[in-house]
Design a protein around this motif. Structure first.
Motif, PDB file in Angstrom:
ATOM      1  N   LEU A 143      -3.214  -4.931   8.637  1.00 55.10           N
ATOM      2  CA  LEU A 143      -2.603  -3.651   8.999  1.00 55.10           C
ATOM      3  C   LEU A 143      -1.271  -3.376   8.283  1.00 55.10           C
ATOM      4  CD1 LEU A 143      -2.420  -1.044  10.696  1.00 55.10           C
ATOM      5  CD2 LEU A 143      -1.483  -2.441  12.562  1.00 55.10           C
ATOM      6  N   PRO A 144      -0.295  -4.274   8.335  1.00 61.09           N
ATOM      7  CA  PRO A 144       1.004  -3.936   7.725  1.00 61.09           C
ATOM      8  C   PRO A 144       0.904  -3.612   6.237  1.00 61.09           C
ATOM      9  CG  PRO A 144       1.170  -5.926   9.072  1.00 61.09           C
ATOM     10  CD  PRO A 144      -0.288  -5.624   8.922  1.00 61.09           C
ATOM     11  N   TYR A 145       0.016  -4.298   5.552  1.00 61.54           N
ATOM     12  CA  TYR A 145      -0.067  -4.168   4.099  1.00 61.54           C
ATOM     13  C   TYR A 145      -0.833  -2.910   3.691  1.00 61.54           C
ATOM     14  CZ  TYR A 145       1.256  -8.800   5.389  1.00 61.54           C
ATOM     15  OH  TYR A 145       1.888  -9.846   6.013  1.00 61.54           O
ATOM     16  N   VAL A 146      -1.816  -2.510   4.484  1.00 60.49           N
ATOM     17  CA  VAL A 146      -2.506  -1.245   4.228  1.00 60.49           C
ATOM     18  C   VAL A 146      -1.559  -0.074   4.513  1.00 60.49           C
ATOM     19  CG1 VAL A 146      -4.431   0.256   4.859  1.00 60.49           C
ATOM     20  CG2 VAL A 146      -4.788  -2.210   4.706  1.00 60.49           C
ATOM     21  N   ILE A 147      -0.776  -0.184   5.580  1.00 60.34           N
ATOM     22  CA  ILE A 147       0.159   0.897   5.908  1.00 60.34           C
ATOM     23  C   ILE A 147       1.186   1.063   4.784  1.00 60.34           C
ATOM     24  CG2 ILE A 147       1.936   1.647   7.537  1.00 60.34           C
ATOM     25  CD1 ILE A 147      -1.088   1.884   8.408  1.00 60.34           C
ATOM     26  N   ALA A 148       1.684  -0.043   4.241  1.00 63.75           N
ATOM     27  CA  ALA A 148       2.615   0.045   3.113  1.00 63.75           C
ATOM     28  C   ALA A 148       1.933   0.682   1.899  1.00 63.75           C
ATOM     29  CB  ALA A 148       3.132  -1.349   2.754  1.00 63.75           C
ATOM     30  N   TYR A 149       0.673   0.341   1.672  1.00 63.63           N
ATOM     31  CA  TYR A 149      -0.097   0.923   0.558  1.00 63.63           C
ATOM     32  C   TYR A 149      -0.274   2.428   0.740  1.00 63.63           C
ATOM     33  CZ  TYR A 149      -4.323   2.103  -2.120  1.00 63.63           C
ATOM     34  OH  TYR A 149      -5.229   2.702  -2.952  1.00 63.63           O
ATOM     35  N   ASN A 150      -0.517   2.861   1.979  1.00 64.87           N
ATOM     36  CA  ASN A 150      -0.766   4.276   2.245  1.00 64.87           C
ATOM     37  C   ASN A 150       0.506   5.117   2.297  1.00 64.87           C
ATOM     38  OD1 ASN A 150      -3.590   4.535   2.436  1.00 64.87           O
ATOM     39  ND2 ASN A 150      -3.618   3.719   4.513  1.00 64.87           N
ATOM     40  N   ALA A 151       1.650   4.488   2.503  1.00 61.74           N
ATOM     41  CA  ALA A 151       2.890   5.220   2.762  1.00 61.74           C
ATOM     42  C   ALA A 151       3.204   6.310   1.736  1.00 61.74           C
ATOM     43  CB  ALA A 151       4.061   4.246   2.892  1.00 61.74           C
ATOM     44  N   PRO A 152       3.091   6.055   0.431  1.00 59.76           N
ATOM     45  CA  PRO A 152       3.442   7.106  -0.530  1.00 59.76           C
ATOM     46  C   PRO A 152       2.568   8.355  -0.448  1.00 59.76           C
ATOM     47  CG  PRO A 152       3.414   4.950  -1.596  1.00 59.76           C
ATOM     48  CD  PRO A 152       2.789   4.767  -0.247  1.00 59.76           C
ATOM     49  N   SER A 153       1.400   8.240   0.152  1.00 60.86           N
ATOM     50  CA  SER A 153       0.504   9.394   0.258  1.00 60.86           C
ATOM     51  C   SER A 153       0.833  10.268   1.470  1.00 60.86           C
ATOM     52  CB  SER A 153      -0.958   8.932   0.351  1.00 60.86           C
ATOM     53  OG  SER A 153      -1.174   8.233   1.561  1.00 60.86           O
ATOM     54  N   GLU A 213      12.795   5.201   1.203  1.00 55.80           N
ATOM     55  CA  GLU A 213      12.941   3.910   1.872  1.00 55.80           C
ATOM     56  C   GLU A 213      12.324   3.927   3.261  1.00 55.80           C
ATOM     57  OE1 GLU A 213      16.585   0.941   3.326  1.00 55.80           O
ATOM     58  OE2 GLU A 213      16.966   2.554   1.876  1.00 55.80           O
ATOM     59  N   ASP A 214      12.546   5.017   3.991  1.00 55.78           N
ATOM     60  CA  ASP A 214      12.118   5.086   5.383  1.00 55.78           C
ATOM     61  C   ASP A 214      10.604   5.121   5.552  1.00 55.78           C
ATOM     62  OD1 ASP A 214      14.745   5.065   6.143  1.00 55.78           O
ATOM     63  OD2 ASP A 214      14.884   7.233   6.467  1.00 55.78           O
ATOM     64  N   GLN A 215       9.866   5.541   4.525  1.00 58.56           N
ATOM     65  CA  GLN A 215       8.411   5.584   4.638  1.00 58.56           C
ATOM     66  C   GLN A 215       7.799   4.197   4.851  1.00 58.56           C
ATOM     67  OE1 GLN A 215       6.386   6.818   0.985  1.00 58.56           O
ATOM     68  NE2 GLN A 215       8.135   6.105  -0.220  1.00 58.56           N
ATOM     69  N   TYR A 216       8.566   3.156   4.531  1.00 56.27           N
ATOM     70  CA  TYR A 216       8.071   1.786   4.677  1.00 56.27           C
ATOM     71  C   TYR A 216       8.568   1.106   5.957  1.00 56.27           C
ATOM     72  CZ  TYR A 216       6.661   2.363  -0.170  1.00 56.27           C
ATOM     73  OH  TYR A 216       6.068   2.821  -1.328  1.00 56.27           O
ATOM     74  N   ALA A 217       9.333   1.817   6.769  1.00 56.47           N
ATOM     75  CA  ALA A 217       9.907   1.211   7.979  1.00 56.47           C
ATOM     76  C   ALA A 217       8.814   0.759   8.945  1.00 56.47           C
ATOM     77  CB  ALA A 217      10.848   2.198   8.663  1.00 56.47           C
ATOM     78  N   LEU A 218       7.789   1.573   9.105  1.00 57.49           N
ATOM     79  CA  LEU A 218       6.715   1.220  10.034  1.00 57.49           C
ATOM     80  C   LEU A 218       5.964  -0.018   9.557  1.00 57.49           C
ATOM     81  CD1 LEU A 218       5.030   1.892  12.561  1.00 57.49           C
ATOM     82  CD2 LEU A 218       3.545   3.252  11.085  1.00 57.49           C
TER      83      LEU A 218
END
Length: 381
Positions: free
Chosen positions: A284-294, A316-321
């Motif tokens: 989960l954490p790594y997919v969310i980081a992958y999806n963040a820029p979209s 920066e904040d898009q990766y907080a979650l």
């Protein structure tokens, strides 16, 4: 723009809710009931409590207690053959997602021809099914209120879903007391499954304002209560909130669908029999980081919803979650892929199969490549 939001449940929630079961069965006019559960539910004493209530309804009872995690087509066909022989006209499913998903699939075959695999996809079930009363004993899958059943094709070695509004259980009996006996590891894994549903449905490219409220509210409930439920299984306020959150989130994700996290988790479960919640939580954490820029704005929305500290810089904040979810998985003892028997030499095969997953169509970041999946698996290792 017009939005559709499908909800179809008769829900009884709270302590001693199971006592309503005889009245529900009588109201449905059911005469031959199959009760479906697994060995864990039996050992915990929950099955006995449910059977006692069903006996009060003056019905013929057939028990199927062979449920296994990630139920297979063969298991569905086995249970369906018994149900057809006994002329079952109603089901009671007791347990986590596997028991409820199995009951949904068996129910399909009571009024629709087999095999079950032909219904993989969306809206392929033609005939209405029998009454199904779902009694969850975990707070995670939301299967009790969704229109989805997830099954394993052992021949194709893949996990697939049947999605159809006819599958939604006609009644839900949600008693938080039934989750009290869940071990810490199961509470953690199923709870992270619930968080996955909340996050993936919020950022799904099928999300609408009608689903987004449910998703974000669910995440708030889970983030506050999951650590409490894991730390103290007898914290019934946390247990009750977790079960409530699953219902709220289930209404959202059954309409918005999910994404790449589930695509990877389905593949891990099909090949290595990982429990669904654990498979989701690990990546989960790594997919969310992958999806963040979209979907950076949505990532910030979710971070704000659970009061994460933000800088005001969206880059920066898009990766907080994603960072928060990585910390949470560590706190809850979620195992890494290397701790679950997965080897790096398996990655190539897994990545190929992930790309075949239909659920990727709903992921906010499209154009997913094999290299993308391999990089996520490497981070989760």
């Amino acid at each position: 723009m017009a939005y559709n939001f499908f909800v179809h449940n008769d829900l009884t929630f709270g302590k001693d809710a199971v006592q309503e079961l005889p009245n529900i069965l009588a109201g449905e006019g059911v005469k031959n009931v199959m009760i479906i559960y697994d060995e864990g539910v039996k050992v915990a004493g929950i099955a006995e409590k449910v059977v006692t209530q069903v006996e009060k309804a003056d019905v013929e009872i057939t028990i199927f207690d062979k449920v296994l995690p990630n139920p297979s087509n063969e298991l569905v066909e086995e249970a369906a053959a018994i149900a057809q022989e006994k002329k079952i006209d109603g089901f009671v499913a007791v347990g986590g997602g596997s028991s409820i998903d199995l009951a949904k699939a068996v129910n399909v075959l009571m009024t629709n021809p087999g095999p079950i695999g032909q219904y993989g996809g969306i809206g392929l079930v033609k005939n209405k099914v029998h009454p199904l009363i779902a009694i969850p004993t975990t707070a995670g899958t939301s299967s009790e209120i969704t229109n989805v059943t997830a099954l394993t094709d052992t021949v194709a070695v893949c996990k697939y879903v049947v999605i159809d509004n006819k599958l939604v259980p006609s009644h839900v009996i949600a008693d938080p007391e039934f989750t009290r006996t869940m071990p810490k590891s199961v509470t953690a894994a199923t709870g992270m499954d619930a968080i996955t549903h909340a996050v993936e449905s919020y950022i799904s490219n099928m999300a609408t304002p009608l689903t987004e409220y449910n998703s974000i509210k669910g995440l708030q409930i889970f983030r506050e209560n999951l650590p409490k439920a894991v730390a103290d299984g007898n914290d019934m306020e946390a247990r009750e909130n977790m079960m409530l959150g699953c219902i709220i989130t289930g209404f959202g994700f059954s309409n918005a669908n999910l994404g790449l996290v589930h695509g990877i988790a389905h593949t891990l479960s099909a090949h290595f029999h990982l429990a669904h919640g654990m498979a989701n939580a690990t990546v989960l954490p790594y997919v969310i980081a992958y999806n963040a820029p979209s979907c950076p704005e949505k990532m910030v929305d979710l971070a704000k919803a659970i009061n994460l500290p933000l800088t005001g810089n969206i880059e920066e904040d898009q990766y907080a979650l994603a960072k928060e979810l990585e910390a949470l998985t560590k706190e809850l003892g979620i195992k890494r892929l290397s701790e679950q028997g997965i080897k790096k030499e398996d990655f190539d095969m897994l990545a190929d199969d992930v790309l075949k997953e239909p659920v990727l169509n709903f992921n906010p970041r499209q154009g997913i490549t094999k290299e993308d999946v391999l990089a996520i698996l490497e981070k989760a290792y």
